[in-house]
Write a protein that holds these residues in place. Structure first.
Motif, short mmCIF file in Angstrom:
data_model
loop_
_atom_site.label_atom_id
_atom_site.label_comp_id
_atom_site.label_asym_id
_atom_site.label_seq_id
_atom_site.Cartn_x
_atom_site.Cartn_y
_atom_site.Cartn_z
N LEU A 189 -8.40 13.28 -12.00
CA LEU A 189 -9.72 12.89 -12.48
C LEU A 189 -9.78 11.38 -12.72
N GLY A 190 -8.70 10.81 -13.24
CA GLY A 190 -8.64 9.36 -13.40
C GLY A 190 -8.75 8.64 -12.07
N LEU A 191 -8.06 9.17 -11.06
CA LEU A 191 -8.17 8.60 -9.71
C LEU A 191 -9.60 8.68 -9.20
N THR A 192 -10.23 9.84 -9.43
CA THR A 192 -11.59 10.04 -8.93
C THR A 192 -12.58 9.08 -9.57
N LEU A 193 -12.40 8.81 -10.86
CA LEU A 193 -13.29 7.90 -11.56
C LEU A 193 -13.20 6.48 -11.03
N ILE A 194 -12.00 6.06 -10.66
CA ILE A 194 -11.79 4.65 -10.34
C ILE A 194 -11.86 4.34 -8.85
N ILE A 195 -11.53 5.29 -7.99
CA ILE A 195 -11.49 5.01 -6.55
C ILE A 195 -12.82 4.45 -6.02
N PHE A 242 0.83 -1.19 0.00
CA PHE A 242 0.00 0.00 0.00
C PHE A 242 0.87 1.26 0.00
N LEU A 243 1.92 1.26 0.84
CA LEU A 243 2.81 2.42 0.92
C LEU A 243 3.58 2.61 -0.38
N ALA A 244 3.92 1.49 -1.06
CA ALA A 244 4.62 1.60 -2.35
C ALA A 244 3.71 2.27 -3.39
N THR A 263 -6.41 -7.07 -8.19
CA THR A 263 -6.70 -5.64 -8.26
C THR A 263 -5.42 -4.83 -8.15
N MET A 264 -4.57 -5.19 -7.18
CA MET A 264 -3.31 -4.47 -7.01
C MET A 264 -2.39 -4.65 -8.22
N MET A 265 -2.35 -5.87 -8.76
CA MET A 265 -1.53 -6.11 -9.95
C MET A 265 -2.05 -5.32 -11.15
N ALA A 266 -3.37 -5.37 -11.36
CA ALA A 266 -3.96 -4.64 -12.48
C ALA A 266 -3.73 -3.14 -12.35
N SER A 267 -3.79 -2.65 -11.12
CA SER A 267 -3.57 -1.23 -10.85
C SER A 267 -2.22 -0.78 -11.37
N LEU A 317 -5.26 0.84 -6.57
CA LEU A 317 -4.52 0.24 -5.46
C LEU A 317 -4.74 0.96 -4.13
N ILE A 318 -4.82 2.27 -4.15
CA ILE A 318 -4.72 3.04 -2.90
C ILE A 318 -5.86 2.76 -1.92
#
Length: 455
Positions: free
Chosen positions: A52-58, A11-13, A73-77, A111-112
């Motif tokens: 905006l990309g972050l906002t759409l996916i989070i 997560f920190l990475a 999910t983390m790998m795809a991210s 991921l976040i």
């Protein structure tokens, strides 16, 4: 390393890579602006499209993880992030660059929230201050090294490598997710697509309106976009009240600690993002500094933040959040105000003190907000709060950049560039103190979680 610390490390990475993309790309904006022939306010969309990309996916991340699993999910991210970074670095026109930054943001945004919710669920409530300190340590290390490194890259190579150099780190994080994360699925209901559309349209319209207004010969279109953004936001509030599974659970804001922490994030990291962006343009275009020199200022910011964060972690349970917030907001505002003195007569010494003070105030304010925001949440409420918190964190960066570039461009129409920069810094310092007006709300007892809106 135990499983929970492996999860925390991943997560920190991902969080580190996200921070690098905000601060390293900022140092390259003057060069991008010159080479692709766009204005400062338009160049800010290099950051805005990522946000905006972050906002759409989070908001979709939890639902995606429930279908393909946390590991996938983390790998795809990180895989999607890598593709976006590659295409961004190879872009030959500004519009293409913006589209690929949007894709890159969507990759990072997966991921976040998933990683944060899983990490916090593996640590007890009294252990979360330690994790929050680690999160803030990453949030300090990334701004410390990335602008300086980005400045060297821009001065000696090309702004394109600012994006391309992220790819090895994102691919390594994807590989570690495959090795370290258990192949398990979470549970989540079908996402609220109508709510997602309203939130995304509101943010996009507001940001586009503020960005276009600065360069528009006719303000009618930008004003219509801003009004449209407000309408979409109001429509989402109405939708939220009628939809039991609304994608952004606004009920978490009924918690006074979360609500105040949200305001602090706009007043500290949000305002700093806009101020630092303008100061980069001021130092490079007006004062004649190089990108490398400009980037080194963030080392001072990180130094002040690291010292403040170290003390803050020990004092949180002793003196309480309210006193720490008061100290942090004042230090941060004074540091920003000092930037208004930078010019031919006062240069480097004032900048050193200003960035140290902004770092100290930012370290105290952001670290205290990170700890305070979700301290009252557990279980499913923690996942909802994590989504709201991460959306707010990303939006504060983007709103800060858009707001202050707009303000600067409006002031520049009536005065010199230097005066416009200085006045903008003073206004930013005053706005950074606004949360103090509601500081007493922290003394209220948090509303019972069981009384919050249920999904």
């Amino acid at each position: 390393m135990t499983y929970r610390y492996r999860v925390a490390t991943l997560f920190l990475a991902g969080f580190f890579i996200d921070c690098i993309n905000i601060f390293m790309s900022a140092i390259a904006l003057p060069d991008i602006s010159r080479q692709l022939h766009v204005s400062e306010s338009s160049a800010a969309w290099v950051a805005n499209s990522y946000i905006l990309g972050l906002t759409l996916i989070i908001p979709l991340s939890t639902w995606i993880a429930s279908h393909i699993g946390v590991r996938m999910t983390m790998m795809a991210s990180m895989a999607l992030f890598s593709v976006g970074a590659l295409c961004t670095g190879l872009s030959t026109d500004f519009n293409g660059l913006i589209v690929f930054r949007l894709l890159q943001g969507a990759g990072g945004g997966l991921l976040i929230p998933v990683g944060q919710a899983l990490t916090f669920s593996l640590f007890q409530k009294n252990e979360r201050a330690r994790i929050s300190t680690l999160i803030m340590a990453v949030a300090l290390i990334a701004p410390a090294i990335s602008p300086a490194a980005g400045g060297v890259i821009v001065d000696h190579f090309s702004w394109r490598w600012v994006f391309l150099c992220n790819i090895p780190f994102s691919l390594l994080t994807a590989a570690l997710a495959w090795w370290w994360i258990n192949a398990e699925k979470t549970t989540a209901q079908r996402p609220d697509l109508v709510g997602l559309a309203l939130v995304s349209l509101a943010l996009a319209a507001l940001l586009m309106g503020m960005s276009l207004y600065a360069d528009a010969t006719n303000p009618a279109l930008p004003l219509r976009l801003v009004i449209l953004g407000v309408i979409f936001a109001a429509l989402y509030v109405r939708h939220y009240r009628r939809q039991p599974d609304a994608i952004v659970d606004l009920s978490v804001l009924s918690n006074p600690r979360m609500r105040f922490s949200v305001l602090v994030y706009y007043a500290v990291p949000g305002i700093f993002t806009g101020v630092n962006l303008l100061n980069i343009f001021f130092l490079q275009l007006v004062m004649g500094w190089g990108a490398s020199e400009t980037g080194l200022l963030m080392v001072l910011y990180a130094t002040g933040s690291f010292g403040a964060m170290s003390v803050c972690g020990r004092l949180y349970n002793r003196v309480g959040a309210a006193k720490l917030f008061l100290t942090g907001l004042i230090c941060h505002a004074v540091g920003i105000a000092l930037l208004s003195l930078v010019g031919a007569d006062y240069g480097l010494p004032v900048l050193v003190v200003a960035y140290l003070l902004m770092g100290i105030g930012g370290g105290i304010g952001a670290n205290t907000a990170q700890t305070t925001a979700m301290i009252d949440f557990t279980g499913e409420h923690l996942s909802r709060a994590s989504t709201v918190w991460n959306l707010n964190r990303q939006m504060s960066f983007s709103v800060g950049a858009a707001l202050f570039t707009l303000l600067f461009n409006l002031l520049q129409q009536h005065t010199t560039a230097t005066s416009a920069y200085h006045t903008t810094f003073l206004i930013a310092a005053l706005l950074g103190l606004l949360p103090l007006l509601t500081l007493m709300s922290l003394n209220k007892q948090p509303e019972s979680l069981c009384n919050q809106k249920e999904n």
